[in-house]
Design a protein around this motif. Sequence first.
Motif, PDB file in Angstrom:
ATOM      1  N   TRP A 156       0.611  -1.198  -0.023  1.00 12.88           N
ATOM      2  CA  TRP A 156       0.099   0.046   0.050  1.00 12.88           C
ATOM      3  C   TRP A 156       0.630   1.314  -0.148  1.00 12.88           C
ATOM      4  O   TRP A 156       0.434   2.232  -0.311  1.00 12.88           O
ATOM      5  N   ARG A 157       2.185   1.013   0.485  1.00  5.08           N
ATOM      6  CA  ARG A 157       2.998   2.170   0.582  1.00  5.08           C
ATOM      7  C   ARG A 157       3.416   2.827  -1.016  1.00  5.08           C
ATOM      8  O   ARG A 157       4.013   3.859  -1.185  1.00  5.08           O
ATOM      9  N   ARG A 158       3.073   2.199  -1.883  1.00  2.00           N
ATOM     10  CA  ARG A 158       3.242   2.257  -3.231  1.00  2.00           C
ATOM     11  C   ARG A 158       2.548   3.266  -3.938  1.00  2.00           C
ATOM     12  O   ARG A 158       2.297   3.394  -5.013  1.00  2.00           O
ATOM     13  N   THR A 159       1.147   3.398  -3.236  1.00  2.13           N
ATOM     14  CA  THR A 159       0.008   4.163  -3.677  1.00  2.13           C
ATOM     15  C   THR A 159       0.702   5.561  -4.078  1.00  2.13           C
ATOM     16  O   THR A 159       1.112   6.397  -3.159  1.00  2.13           O
ATOM     17  N   SER A 160       0.151   6.071  -5.104  1.00  2.75           N
ATOM     18  CA  SER A 160       0.600   7.472  -5.851  1.00  2.75           C
ATOM     19  C   SER A 160       0.065   8.506  -4.845  1.00  2.75           C
ATOM     20  O   SER A 160      -1.243   8.395  -4.455  1.00  2.75           O
ATOM     21  N   VAL A 174      -4.569   5.547   4.189  1.00  4.57           N
ATOM     22  CA  VAL A 174      -4.131   5.015   2.961  1.00  4.57           C
ATOM     23  C   VAL A 174      -4.093   3.500   2.991  1.00  4.57           C
ATOM     24  O   VAL A 174      -4.739   2.893   2.241  1.00  4.57           O
ATOM     25  N   ARG A 175      -3.523   2.903   4.230  1.00  5.66           N
ATOM     26  CA  ARG A 175      -3.331   1.449   4.382  1.00  5.66           C
ATOM     27  C   ARG A 175      -4.893   0.876   4.256  1.00  5.66           C
ATOM     28  O   ARG A 175      -5.041  -0.138   3.387  1.00  5.66           O
ATOM     29  N   GLU A 176      -5.761   1.293   4.983  1.00  8.19           N
ATOM     30  CA  GLU A 176      -7.175   0.832   4.899  1.00  8.19           C
ATOM     31  C   GLU A 176      -8.020   0.862   3.805  1.00  8.19           C
ATOM     32  O   GLU A 176      -8.487   0.129   3.498  1.00  8.19           O
ATOM     33  N   LEU A 177      -7.820   2.071   3.268  1.00  6.14           N
ATOM     34  CA  LEU A 177      -8.496   2.354   1.868  1.00  6.14           C
ATOM     35  C   LEU A 177      -7.857   1.533   0.938  1.00  6.14           C
ATOM     36  O   LEU A 177      -8.656   0.771  -0.210  1.00  6.14           O
ATOM     37  N   TRP A 178      -6.606   1.324   0.899  1.00  6.68           N
ATOM     38  CA  TRP A 178      -5.822   0.474  -0.050  1.00  6.68           C
ATOM     39  C   TRP A 178      -6.306  -1.050  -0.187  1.00  6.68           C
ATOM     40  O   TRP A 178      -6.623  -1.844  -0.964  1.00  6.68           O
ATOM     41  N   GLY A 179      -6.360  -1.295   1.287  1.00 12.51           N
ATOM     42  CA  GLY A 179      -6.814  -2.884   1.513  1.00 12.51           C
ATOM     43  C   GLY A 179      -8.222  -3.172   1.305  1.00 12.51           C
ATOM     44  O   GLY A 179      -8.671  -4.196   0.746  1.00 12.51           O
ATOM     45  N   GLU A 180      -9.156  -2.046   1.262  1.00 10.87           N
ATOM     46  CA  GLU A 180     -10.582  -2.388   0.730  1.00 10.87           C
ATOM     47  C   GLU A 180     -10.762  -2.271  -0.411  1.00 10.87           C
ATOM     48  O   GLU A 180     -11.306  -3.213  -1.136  1.00 10.87           O
ATOM     49  N   ARG A 181      -9.883  -1.689  -1.259  1.00 12.49           N
ATOM     50  CA  ARG A 181      -9.940  -1.604  -2.623  1.00 12.49           C
ATOM     51  C   ARG A 181      -9.436  -2.796  -3.262  1.00 12.49           C
ATOM     52  O   ARG A 181      -9.971  -3.488  -4.149  1.00 12.49           O
ATOM     53  N   ASP A 182      -8.231  -3.458  -2.896  1.00 12.93           N
ATOM     54  CA  ASP A 182      -7.789  -4.465  -2.889  1.00 12.93           C
ATOM     55  C   ASP A 182      -8.645  -5.778  -2.940  1.00 12.93           C
ATOM     56  O   ASP A 182      -8.746  -6.660  -3.861  1.00 12.93           O
ATOM     57  N   ARG A 183      -9.197  -5.855  -1.816  1.00 17.44           N
ATOM     58  CA  ARG A 183     -10.260  -6.853  -1.595  1.00 17.44           C
ATOM     59  C   ARG A 183     -11.437  -6.832  -2.788  1.00 17.44           C
ATOM     60  O   ARG A 183     -11.886  -7.791  -3.138  1.00 17.44           O
ATOM     61  N   LEU A 184     -11.957  -5.689  -2.749  1.00 18.57           N
ATOM     62  CA  LEU A 184     -13.055  -5.463  -3.858  1.00 18.57           C
ATOM     63  C   LEU A 184     -12.528  -5.856  -5.483  1.00 18.57           C
ATOM     64  O   LEU A 184     -13.108  -6.452  -6.039  1.00 18.57           O
ATOM     65  N   ALA A 185     -11.237  -5.383  -5.668  1.00 11.87           N
ATOM     66  CA  ALA A 185     -10.779  -5.626  -6.875  1.00 11.87           C
ATOM     67  C   ALA A 185     -10.506  -7.279  -7.091  1.00 11.87           C
ATOM     68  O   ALA A 185     -10.701  -7.590  -8.219  1.00 11.87           O
ATOM     69  N   ARG A 186      -9.961  -7.879  -6.099  1.00 12.34           N
ATOM     70  CA  ARG A 186      -9.853  -9.363  -6.175  1.00 12.34           C
ATOM     71  C   ARG A 186     -11.270 -10.069  -6.420  1.00 12.34           C
ATOM     72  O   ARG A 186     -11.206 -10.911  -7.109  1.00 12.34           O
ATOM     73  N   GLU A 187     -12.288  -9.602  -5.655  1.00 14.12           N
ATOM     74  CA  GLU A 187     -13.467 -10.245  -5.579  1.00 14.12           C
ATOM     75  C   GLU A 187     -14.253  -9.957  -6.986  1.00 14.12           C
ATOM     76  O   GLU A 187     -15.009 -10.835  -7.661  1.00 14.12           O
ATOM     77  N   ILE A 235      -7.263   8.333  -3.108  1.00 14.71           N
ATOM     78  CA  ILE A 235      -6.809   7.407  -1.664  1.00 14.71           C
ATOM     79  C   ILE A 235      -6.014   8.306  -0.931  1.00 14.71           C
ATOM     80  O   ILE A 235      -6.193   8.728   0.397  1.00 14.71           O
ATOM     81  N   SER A 236      -4.803   8.723  -1.519  1.00 16.20           N
ATOM     82  CA  SER A 236      -3.994   9.712  -0.822  1.00 16.20           C
ATOM     83  C   SER A 236      -4.584  11.113  -0.524  1.00 16.20           C
ATOM     84  O   SER A 236      -4.238  11.593   0.323  1.00 16.20           O
TER      85      SER A 236
END
Length: 419
Positions: free
Chosen positions: A227-231, A245-258, A272-273
């Motif tokens: 998540w630290r690589r988020t622009s 950033v970490r929580e939003l990135w993780g939620e987005r990643d979970r949705l993207a995978r699903e 996010i940033s």
Amino acid sequence: MTSTLDVGIEQPAPELVRAPAEGVPPVVRTDDELAATVEALRAGTGPVAIDTERAHGFRYTGRAYLIQLRREGSGTHLVDPIAFAGDAPRADLSVLAEAIGDAEWIVHAATQDLPCLAEVGMLPRRLFDTELAGRLLGLPRVALGSLIEVALNKSLAKEHSASDWSRRPLPPEWLNYAALDVELLIPLRDWTAEQLREAGKDIWAEQEFAHLAAHAADPPATRTDPWRRTSGTHDVRTARGLAIVRELWGERDRLARELDKSPGRILADRAISGIAVRAEASDFVSGRDALRLVEGFKWRIAARYESNWLAALDRALALPSRALPPKRPPAEGIPHPKSWPTRFPDAAERWARIRPATVELAEELKLPVENLIAPDAVRRLAWDPPAGGSSARVDAFWAAEGVRPWQRELVVPVVTPLL
């Protein structure tokens, strides 16, 4: 055919190849069609040109959505791996790999294609990577189209390289493009192989290709705190902002995978940033109005999951101080050489001697320094060289790091005296 020595000589304009010589074959989607393809490939002769089409920027995974194969006496085949997946996450197309047995696989940029081929059970025993061959030859441009122009004085239309290959049905013009990607790989392989022999670099290439084939099934490296690589994260100043950033990135990643969608198509990094920066203000109040002040949250698909973003935002704001992420990422492996002069002066001095020497040697050999030897292998040697610093010990040190014999033969004598 052109020689590498003739690259600077003016040539006639390259011939534009608009369609495969034998036409575009139908896409293989049924068991009977796959069986016929297997028999045709088995009856062919010589190496097999292979390429894949993925949906980067559209889908979450890097899976193959089309696999192209071509072999002399067999013709070109376009295989739809999605049609053979059924209820499984991935298709099993190992029957294709078995059909071509010990044949050499010709790919362009193997590190891009091998992971998705391995996912469907297709692993090469022998390999020839035309892009890597171009790098070893020191050619200034190694994209497939560029190499074909230099080698064969032909050009290919590349207008569909960034298309969404998960789309069904695939348009005819896309299939034409896909078939062209393997149309000239075999003659390109022959040209690059001859150039490697003339340059005395064929043994280098053989070892590199063998290394690629041996590691084709290796799982991809995982990153700590991706998540630290988020622009835009460099604008986030507080640990609380980083938690957002970490929580939003993780939620987005979970949705993207699903949803099997590219994360950036669900919510932009800058959204996010951007909300993390806003949340650092003392008067920030979480809620829908706060989200809607940031452009990316107003996208149609992002707005659909507004409750997810609000929940992630609230989680981050509720974290106790001890659970917030550190402002600096945790150290992984050896520190970056930029920090060595003040903290690790001995390592810094070794780095300052051996790194320029490898760059100079690569220039003499006319190839990129990263292909002469991986920068990480040089860093590790500078950081913690073997006791005694003899050539034999440096050679053994790098052998354990996976440095190929041809690389060690060239580089060890140069850097050992500098340790």
